[in-house]
Design an enzyme around this catalytic site. Structure first.
Site, PDB file in Angstrom:
ATOM      1  N   HIS A   8       0.417  -1.102  -0.090  1.00  0.00           N
ATOM      2  CA  HIS A   8      -0.776   0.398   0.131  1.00  0.00           C
ATOM      3  C   HIS A   8       0.940   1.295   0.139  1.00  0.00           C
ATOM      4  CE1 HIS A   8       0.171  -0.770   4.183  1.00  0.00           C
ATOM      5  NE2 HIS A   8       0.524   0.422   4.544  1.00  0.00           N
ATOM      6  N   HIS A  81       3.345   7.844   3.765  1.00  0.00           N
ATOM      7  CA  HIS A  81       4.702   6.001   3.230  1.00  0.00           C
ATOM      8  C   HIS A  81       4.396   5.167   2.405  1.00  0.00           C
ATOM      9  CE1 HIS A  81       1.764   4.433   6.234  1.00  0.00           C
ATOM     10  NE2 HIS A  81       1.884   2.487   5.981  1.00  0.00           N
ATOM     11  N   GLU A 130       7.434   1.559   5.075  1.00  0.00           N
ATOM     12  CA  GLU A 130       6.792  -0.063   5.951  1.00  0.00           C
ATOM     13  C   GLU A 130       7.529  -1.487   4.892  1.00  0.00           C
ATOM     14  OE1 GLU A 130       2.920   0.668   6.789  1.00  0.00           O
ATOM     15  OE2 GLU A 130       2.725  -0.777   8.411  1.00  0.00           O
TER      16      GLU A 130
END
Lengths: 141, 141
Positions: A8, A81, A130
């Site tokens: 994502h 992010h 991440e």
């Protein structure tokens, strides 16, 4: 290690409700998931599907939310992010540490229910990154 | 209109050469395409594949490059834009204009050889957004 799926992109927003309306009505999103709180990370989360990945909308939750600082600099919200999948979170942590990248804290449960950690943007070309263990198919994510 | 594939995430960098080494050696990218200049947009471009989308590395090209301003604020580089595919660029332009979103200039040929335009981040939740006509399979992109 191999570069994994982009699970994502994380988008910070002052209002998930307003962002959901935007992604549905302006961007034409066909599938918006139910928002939920992730108190351990100080965020309210809502996933929006694209045909090949997801948008993770992030709204601050609580006084200590890490999103407050981002929104202070970017009041309208913005790109927060990116998240890539790995098959094994502990191997990935050891890999990045061996490369000299700063791992921010220990692996913990993330928004998709699998272990995640963040890497400091200073070691990632300015991109807060991440790393997330790939959800198993039977988890239904 | 339906939200299309995330064709790529655009990442600004002061050095494509250094970023390519980073994505190959640290992130584990398996496929890095050949960099090329896109003078009309003032950028040098290099695509890096992930299993489900691409990273578009952007380095300033020329004095008037729009990337200079971004790097002045973010010297290490960072997340610059996101790009979604649409089946018809002119229909998409009319759609976004009808929604009150600011289209930046006329559709023009982008890094994948199809027509693109950008939307002003102020109307996109703070996210600089590129809309791109889906490359046809026979184009080999």
């Amino acid at each position: 290690m191999q570069l994994g799926r982009l699970n994502h992109i994380g988008i910070a927003t002052p209002s998930i409700e307003a962002s959901v309306a935007f992604y549905r009505d302006v961007m034409g999103a066909q599938k918006v998931h139910t928002p939920f709180d992730l108190p351990a990370q100080g965020v309210k989360v809502c996933f929006v599907d694209t045909p090949n990945t997801q948008i993770e909308l992030l709204e601050p939750l609580g006084e200590g939310s890490p999103i407050h600082g981002f929104l202070a600099k970017n009041p309208a919200g913005g790109q927060h992010h990116v998240c890539y999948e790995v098959p094994d979170i502990h191997e990935a942590k050891a890999w990045f540490e061996a490369k000299g990248a700063k791992v921010l804290g220990e692996p913990r449960i993330g928004a998709h229910g699998t272990l995640i950690f963040f890497l400091h943007p200073r070691d990632m070309g300015g991109v807060l990154t991440e790393i997330m263990e790939t959800p198993r198919a039977e988890d239904g994510h």
